[in-house]
Design a protein around this motif. Structure first.
Motif, short mmCIF file in Angstrom:
data_model
loop_
_atom_site.label_atom_id
_atom_site.label_comp_id
_atom_site.label_asym_id
_atom_site.label_seq_id
_atom_site.Cartn_x
_atom_site.Cartn_y
_atom_site.Cartn_z
N MET A 1 0.84 -1.20 0.00
CA MET A 1 0.00 0.00 0.00
C MET A 1 0.88 1.25 0.00
O MET A 1 1.83 1.34 0.77
N SER A 2 0.58 2.19 -0.87
CA SER A 2 1.37 3.42 -0.96
C SER A 2 1.05 4.36 0.20
O SER A 2 -0.12 4.60 0.49
N ILE A 3 2.10 4.87 0.85
CA ILE A 3 1.89 5.87 1.89
C ILE A 3 2.26 7.26 1.39
O ILE A 3 1.92 8.26 2.03
N ILE A 4 2.99 7.31 0.26
CA ILE A 4 3.29 8.57 -0.40
C ILE A 4 3.01 8.40 -1.88
O ILE A 4 3.48 7.43 -2.49
N SER A 5 2.25 9.31 -2.46
CA SER A 5 1.95 9.25 -3.88
C SER A 5 1.99 10.67 -4.46
O SER A 5 1.25 11.54 -4.01
N LEU A 6 2.87 10.88 -5.41
CA LEU A 6 2.94 12.15 -6.14
C LEU A 6 2.68 11.86 -7.61
O LEU A 6 3.35 11.00 -8.21
N THR A 7 1.73 12.58 -8.18
CA THR A 7 1.34 12.36 -9.58
C THR A 7 1.41 13.67 -10.34
O THR A 7 0.69 14.63 -10.02
N ASP A 8 2.30 13.71 -11.34
CA ASP A 8 2.46 14.90 -12.20
C ASP A 8 2.59 16.18 -11.39
O ASP A 8 1.95 17.19 -11.69
N VAL A 9 3.46 16.15 -10.38
CA VAL A 9 3.60 17.30 -9.48
C VAL A 9 4.65 18.27 -10.01
O VAL A 9 5.77 17.88 -10.34
N ASP A 10 4.25 19.54 -10.08
CA ASP A 10 5.17 20.64 -10.38
C ASP A 10 5.21 21.56 -9.17
O ASP A 10 4.23 21.71 -8.44
N PHE A 11 6.37 22.21 -8.98
CA PHE A 11 6.49 23.21 -7.92
C PHE A 11 7.27 24.39 -8.47
O PHE A 11 8.42 24.25 -8.89
N THR A 12 6.63 25.55 -8.48
CA THR A 12 7.24 26.78 -8.97
C THR A 12 7.26 27.81 -7.86
O THR A 12 6.26 27.98 -7.14
N ARG A 13 8.39 28.51 -7.70
CA ARG A 13 8.50 29.55 -6.68
C ARG A 13 9.19 30.76 -7.30
O ARG A 13 10.24 30.65 -7.91
N GLN A 25 6.00 6.93 -5.98
CA GLN A 25 5.20 6.19 -5.01
C GLN A 25 6.12 5.51 -4.00
O GLN A 25 7.15 4.93 -4.38
N VAL A 26 5.75 5.60 -2.74
CA VAL A 26 6.50 4.95 -1.66
C VAL A 26 5.54 4.07 -0.88
O VAL A 26 4.47 4.52 -0.45
N ASP A 27 5.92 2.80 -0.70
CA ASP A 27 5.10 1.88 0.09
C ASP A 27 5.58 1.85 1.54
O ASP A 27 6.72 2.22 1.84
N LYS A 28 4.72 1.40 2.42
CA LYS A 28 5.04 1.33 3.85
C LYS A 28 6.26 0.43 4.07
O LYS A 28 6.38 -0.64 3.46
N ASN A 29 7.17 0.90 4.94
CA ASN A 29 8.40 0.18 5.30
C ASN A 29 9.31 -0.07 4.10
O ASN A 29 10.15 -0.98 4.12
N GLU A 30 9.15 0.74 3.06
CA GLU A 30 10.02 0.69 1.90
C GLU A 30 10.95 1.89 2.00
O GLU A 30 10.58 3.01 1.66
N HIS A 31 12.13 1.67 2.52
CA HIS A 31 13.04 2.78 2.82
C HIS A 31 13.72 3.27 1.54
O HIS A 31 14.29 2.48 0.78
N TRP A 32 13.68 4.59 1.34
CA TRP A 32 14.19 5.20 0.12
C TRP A 32 15.34 6.16 0.41
O TRP A 32 15.32 6.87 1.41
N LEU A 196 11.71 5.27 6.17
CA LEU A 196 12.76 6.27 6.09
C LEU A 196 12.88 6.84 4.68
O LEU A 196 12.85 6.10 3.69
N LEU A 197 13.03 8.17 4.61
CA LEU A 197 13.40 8.86 3.38
C LEU A 197 14.72 9.57 3.68
O LEU A 197 14.76 10.47 4.52
#
Length: 258
Positions: A1-13, A25-32, A196-197
């Motif tokens: 199960m994904s605990i973090i999901s980013l889809t087509d994310v842009d960030f402008t500042r 996508q990051v799954d539970k207990n999947e350390h990156w 962990l990230l």
């Protein structure tokens, strides 16, 4: 199960596009591990996950919270963070166990009343991660490695589901860095411990505890997948856009410029 999901994310500042078309996508207990040179957007990416920065476009879901749809404050209590931008928020005069206790309230000071029993909880956590020698010490007198260890204890006060480490070894000598990485290994062995990230620009810090890696360059994901398949001479030479040799010494990856 994904605990973090980013889809087509842009960030402008301020008119500058810092992150582009992020799909991750990051799954539970999947350390990156997130690897990239300075200015690649690593810290901006983690601040999006923490909701300290706000996406310009795309969809973000963290621990079931959909950004822009659900309440954010409750989410922040589920994410621990260790990094230089956190370390700088504390008064040098604060006592070590008091600093650890601030993690319960997600603040840099103890604004609420607390008891000796509360401090005992913080002290017990310090003992668990091997920081018992720091009990009773003043934050401003600690070495950089001791401060980082204290911040790890603080980040665990709320039993977070995600623990983010942003360039956590900055300023540490060789031996302090090894001790810190050993503490992270211990955390990965905890039952129901956090995912962990680990953000870094040093491949040799990416230990076997991190099964997955994401390569970030100039705000874009260049590659991602299983660590042993990504940390190769061919892939890293392409990633750095410079020829390197990857050597594995005692289980550590070293990228050596040719």
């Amino acid at each position: 199960m994904s605990i973090i999901s980013l889809t087509d994310v842009d960030f402008t500042r301020n008119g500058n596009q810092i992150l582009k078309h992020i799909n991750w996508q990051v799954d539970k207990n999947e350390h990156w591990a997130i690897l990239g040179l300075n200015g690649s957007g690593k810290s901006s990416l983690l601040k999006l996950i923490m909701a300290e920065n706000w996406k310009t476009s795309g969809e973000i879901t963290v621990l079931g919270t959909r950004f822009g749809h659900d309440q954010i404050p409750e989410l922040r209590a589920k994410i621990g963070i260790v990094g230089s931008f956190i370390a700088e928020r504390f008064r040098p005069s604060i006592m070590a166990e008091n600093l650890v206790l601030t993690g319960r309230y997600n603040s840099s000071m103890l604004y609420r009343e607390f008891s000796e029993a509360d401090l005992d909880v913080a002290r017990d956590l310090m003992v668990q991660i091997g920081a018992d020698k720091l009990i009773g010490r003043i934050y401003g007198t600690l070495s950089q490695g001791e401060k980082q260890l204290l911040l790890i204890a603080r980040s665990l006060m709320t039993n977070p589901d995600i623990l983010i480490l942003d360039e956590a070894t900055n300023g540490l000598d060789l031996f302090a860095k090894e001790r810190l990485l050993e503490k992270l290994h211990q955390i990965t062995q905890l039952k129901n411990g956090p995912t962990l990230l680990y953000i870094t620009h040093h491949p040799d810090e990416i230990t076997a505890d991190f099964q997955k890696i994401l390569l970030l360059r100039q705000g874009e994901i260049v590659d991602s997948g299983e660590t042993q398949k990504i940390l190769t001479t061919e892939t890293l030479s392409s990633f750095y856009q410079m020829p390197v040799d990857v050597e594995i010494v005692n289980g550590k990856y070293f990228a050596i410029p040719k």
